[in-house]
Design a protein around this motif. Structure first.
Motif, mmCIF file in Angstrom:
data_model
loop_
_atom_site.group_PDB
_atom_site.id
_atom_site.type_symbol
_atom_site.label_atom_id
_atom_site.label_comp_id
_atom_site.label_asym_id
_atom_site.label_seq_id
_atom_site.Cartn_x
_atom_site.Cartn_y
_atom_site.Cartn_z
ATOM 1 N N SER A 1 0.834 -1.202 0.000
ATOM 2 C CA SER A 1 0.000 0.000 0.000
ATOM 3 C C SER A 1 0.866 1.249 0.000
ATOM 4 C CB SER A 1 -0.926 0.014 1.228
ATOM 5 O OG SER A 1 -1.864 -1.034 1.183
ATOM 6 N N GLY A 2 2.092 1.114 0.498
ATOM 7 C CA GLY A 2 3.028 2.233 0.496
ATOM 8 C C GLY A 2 3.382 2.723 -0.893
ATOM 9 N N GLY A 3 3.038 1.960 -1.912
ATOM 10 C CA GLY A 3 3.223 2.421 -3.281
ATOM 11 C C GLY A 3 2.409 3.671 -3.575
ATOM 12 N N HIS A 4 1.410 3.954 -2.731
ATOM 13 C CA HIS A 4 0.609 5.169 -2.899
ATOM 14 C C HIS A 4 1.388 6.421 -2.507
ATOM 15 C CE1 HIS A 4 -3.574 2.986 -2.703
ATOM 16 N NE2 HIS A 4 -2.903 2.732 -3.810
ATOM 17 N N THR A 5 2.639 6.257 -2.146
ATOM 18 C CA THR A 5 3.472 7.426 -1.888
ATOM 19 C C THR A 5 3.786 8.182 -3.175
ATOM 20 O OG1 THR A 5 5.476 8.201 -0.769
ATOM 21 C CG2 THR A 5 5.699 6.228 -2.121
ATOM 22 N N ILE A 6 3.525 7.555 -4.325
ATOM 23 C CA ILE A 6 3.672 8.232 -5.615
ATOM 24 C C ILE A 6 2.353 8.109 -6.373
ATOM 25 C CG2 ILE A 6 6.176 8.024 -5.865
ATOM 26 C CD1 ILE A 6 5.742 5.485 -7.525
ATOM 27 N N GLY A 7 2.083 9.119 -7.191
ATOM 28 C CA GLY A 7 0.929 9.015 -8.066
ATOM 29 C C GLY A 7 -0.197 9.980 -7.746
ATOM 30 N N ILE A 8 -1.209 9.938 -8.601
ATOM 31 C CA ILE A 8 -2.376 10.810 -8.506
ATOM 32 C C ILE A 8 -3.642 9.982 -8.620
ATOM 33 C CG2 ILE A 8 -1.208 12.851 -9.424
ATOM 34 C CD1 ILE A 8 -2.383 12.184 -12.164
ATOM 35 N N SER A 9 -4.762 10.614 -8.287
ATOM 36 C CA SER A 9 -6.056 9.946 -8.422
ATOM 37 C C SER A 9 -7.095 10.961 -8.885
ATOM 38 C CB SER A 9 -6.485 9.345 -7.090
ATOM 39 O OG SER A 9 -7.804 8.815 -7.177
ATOM 40 N N HIS A 10 -8.128 10.460 -9.539
ATOM 41 C CA HIS A 10 -9.260 11.304 -9.895
ATOM 42 C C HIS A 10 -10.141 11.532 -8.669
ATOM 43 C CE1 HIS A 10 -8.395 11.307 -14.125
ATOM 44 N NE2 HIS A 10 -8.493 9.989 -14.225
ATOM 45 N N CYS A 11 -10.758 12.695 -8.587
ATOM 46 C CA CYS A 11 -11.651 13.017 -7.473
ATOM 47 C C CYS A 11 -12.749 11.968 -7.296
ATOM 48 C CB CYS A 11 -12.289 14.385 -7.691
ATOM 49 S SG CYS A 11 -11.147 15.773 -7.626
ATOM 50 N N SER A 12 -13.219 11.424 -8.399
ATOM 51 C CA SER A 12 -14.337 10.482 -8.346
ATOM 52 C C SER A 12 -14.017 9.228 -7.543
ATOM 53 C CB SER A 12 -14.763 10.097 -9.762
ATOM 54 O OG SER A 12 -13.661 9.588 -10.503
ATOM 55 N N SER A 13 -12.728 8.937 -7.340
ATOM 56 C CA SER A 13 -12.350 7.725 -6.604
ATOM 57 C C SER A 13 -12.522 7.869 -5.100
ATOM 58 C CB SER A 13 -10.895 7.358 -6.916
ATOM 59 O OG SER A 13 -10.739 7.000 -8.269
ATOM 60 N N PHE A 14 -12.701 9.106 -4.624
ATOM 61 C CA PHE A 14 -12.825 9.298 -3.180
ATOM 62 C C PHE A 14 -13.835 10.385 -2.806
ATOM 63 C CE2 PHE A 14 -9.368 11.935 -4.757
ATOM 64 C CZ PHE A 14 -9.679 13.180 -4.246
ATOM 65 N N SER A 15 -14.520 10.984 -3.778
ATOM 66 C CA SER A 15 -15.394 12.122 -3.486
ATOM 67 C C SER A 15 -16.560 11.761 -2.568
ATOM 68 C CB SER A 15 -15.921 12.744 -4.782
ATOM 69 O OG SER A 15 -16.702 11.815 -5.506
ATOM 70 N N ASN A 16 -16.958 10.489 -2.550
ATOM 71 C CA ASN A 16 -18.022 10.101 -1.622
ATOM 72 C C ASN A 16 -17.608 10.340 -0.176
ATOM 73 O OD1 ASN A 16 -16.170 7.752 -1.855
ATOM 74 N ND2 ASN A 16 -17.613 6.786 -0.433
ATOM 75 N N ARG A 17 -16.312 10.270 0.108
ATOM 76 C CA ARG A 17 -15.831 10.522 1.468
ATOM 77 C C ARG A 17 -15.995 11.994 1.850
ATOM 78 N NH1 ARG A 17 -10.002 8.456 2.630
ATOM 79 N NH2 ARG A 17 -10.883 8.083 4.713
ATOM 80 N N LEU A 18 -16.130 12.839 0.855
ATOM 81 C CA LEU A 18 -16.211 14.281 1.089
ATOM 82 C C LEU A 18 -17.648 14.788 1.146
ATOM 83 C CD1 LEU A 18 -13.514 15.450 -1.513
ATOM 84 C CD2 LEU A 18 -13.149 14.609 0.830
ATOM 85 N N TYR A 19 -18.553 14.097 0.433
ATOM 86 C CA TYR A 19 -19.883 14.664 0.240
ATOM 87 C C TYR A 19 -21.050 13.745 0.612
ATOM 88 C CZ TYR A 19 -17.402 18.266 -2.418
ATOM 89 O OH TYR A 19 -16.561 19.283 -2.809
ATOM 90 N N ASN A 20 -20.880 12.442 0.460
ATOM 91 C CA ASN A 20 -22.053 11.571 0.604
ATOM 92 C C ASN A 20 -21.623 10.173 1.035
ATOM 93 O OD1 ASN A 20 -24.836 11.128 0.466
ATOM 94 N ND2 ASN A 20 -24.717 10.375 -1.640
ATOM 95 N N PHE A 21 -20.979 10.098 2.183
ATOM 96 C CA PHE A 21 -20.324 8.857 2.590
ATOM 97 C C PHE A 21 -21.306 7.711 2.824
ATOM 98 C CE2 PHE A 21 -18.072 6.204 5.846
ATOM 99 C CZ PHE A 21 -17.107 5.706 4.976
ATOM 100 N N THR A 22 -22.405 7.965 3.489
ATOM 101 C CA THR A 22 -23.379 6.899 3.757
ATOM 102 C C THR A 22 -24.692 7.125 3.017
ATOM 103 O OG1 THR A 22 -24.311 7.999 5.712
ATOM 104 C CG2 THR A 22 -22.395 6.566 6.059
ATOM 105 N N GLY A 23 -24.682 8.051 2.047
ATOM 106 C CA GLY A 23 -25.900 8.340 1.309
ATOM 107 C C GLY A 23 -26.767 9.390 1.970
ATOM 108 N N GLN A 24 -26.245 10.006 3.023
ATOM 109 C CA GLN A 24 -27.006 11.014 3.759
ATOM 110 C C GLN A 24 -26.370 12.400 3.651
ATOM 111 O OE1 GLN A 24 -29.913 10.091 5.237
ATOM 112 N NE2 GLN A 24 -29.499 8.058 4.383
#
Length: 328
Positions: free
Chosen positions: A193-216
């Motif tokens: 998992s430490g390989g995530h020390t390099i690289g980028i991601s699209h917002c769509s891969s984690f945006s639920n954590r920011l706006y709608n984590f449990t659908g509420q």
């Protein structure tokens, strides 16, 4: 039930069906220097060609590392992720988890350079393993000797990628099951998992954590609220194109800052945060967050060698593809 939860259930169900049998006999037939007598310049060719791309686009390095991971977790390290879909078959490359893979042009260029010197000798699976190593090294990461002798697989099925690749929203139970099914330990889960020390991601891969984590319309309580504020400034709820550094300020430098971020509850994915929910993985995160980079480098190199042996095809099985994107 949300789409993510449906995929999560599908992943766990298929994982139970497609549990991978780690073939130690084939893995042991790999060896460093496999091509010494047939293509002695292989490593130099691969390194030079890979470097020519990464010097111009450093973010290709994490993409190539990810490609090797995605190859090995589906049917083993047999280059099946490189195969194009055909009229009668949707290949791994077009599965949802692989649609964001990049860097296929690098593999094609390396393969072409190798074929010019050593035609029909070196497999695409071996090339991918070497390219992944060189990509890490070129971003100031560790190097390691890559045991070679893999043959290329002839099968690539889209549904198997979805079944075997852990999604970015996987919980710790799913992650441990996925890695254990490939013969990798819980500690190796934390290391790789430490390989995530390099690289980028699209917002769509984690945006639920920011706006709608449990659908509420809520946020993920495992994510630092101050970091949520920062990420919201960069990612709108519907943003599918913006790129965010997984390790802010260090996305093209291979180091241990990923573990510092995870400890501070700033891992970008739910799968990163999940490492804190298990004793073995949490202990590794905390240890590396306070350790020298040399310890992580040694662990990562050893884990990459082990991962590169998952379910390999060797001997007279499989083939040596002339073009990596197509079966001979």
């Amino acid at each position: 039930m949300t789409i993510q939860k449906l995929i999560s259930v599908f992943f766990l169900q298929l994982l139970c069906v497609h549990v991978f049998l780690f073939d130690r006999t084939n893995a042991q037939s790999l060896r460093v220097g496999f091509y010494n007598g047939t293509c002695p310049s292989i490593e130099e060719i691969v390194k030079n060609t890979t470097a020519s791309f990464i010097s111009q686009a450093p973010l290709l390095a994490p993409a190539l590392l990810r490609m090797h991971f995605h190859d090995c977790f589906v049917r083993g390290c047999d280059g099946s992720v490189l195969i194009n879909s055909t009229t009668g078959n949707q290949a791994e490359k077009d599965a949802i988890p692989n649609q964001s893979l990049r860097g296929f042009e690098v593999i094609d260029a390396v393969k072409s350079a190798v074929e010019n010197i050593c035609p029909s000798i070196v497999s695409c699976a071996d090339i991918l393993a070497l390219v992944a190593r060189d990509a890490v090294t070129l971003l100031n990461g560790p190097s390691w000797q890559v045991p070679l002798g893999r043959r290329d697989g002839r099968v690539s099925i889209s549904s198997e990628a979805l079944a075997n690749l852990p999604p970015p929203f996987a919980n710790i139970t799913q992650l441990k099951a996925s890695f254990r099914s490939k013969g990798l330990s819980d500690k190796e889960l934390a290391i790789l998992s430490g390989g995530h020390t390099i690289g980028i991601s699209h917002c769509s891969s984690f945006s639920n954590r920011l706006y709608n984590f449990t659908g509420q319309g809520d946020t993920d309580p495992s994510l630092d609220p101050n970091y949520i504020v920062q990420l919201r400034q960069m990612c709108s709820p519907t943003d599918t194109t913006s790129n965010i550094e997984m390790d802010p300020g260090s996305a093209t430098t291979f180091d241990t800052s990923y573990y510092t971020l995870v400890r501070a509850r700033r891992g970008l994915f739910e799968a990163d945060a999940a490492l804190l929910n298990d004793n073995a993985t949490r202990n590794y995160v905390l240890r590396q967050a306070n350790s020298s980079v040399s310890n992580f480098f040694k662990d990562f190199a050893a884990s990459m060698v082990k991962m590169g042996k998952i379910g390999v095809t060797t001997g007279n099985r499989g083939e040596i593809r002339t073009i990596c994107s197509a079966i001979n």
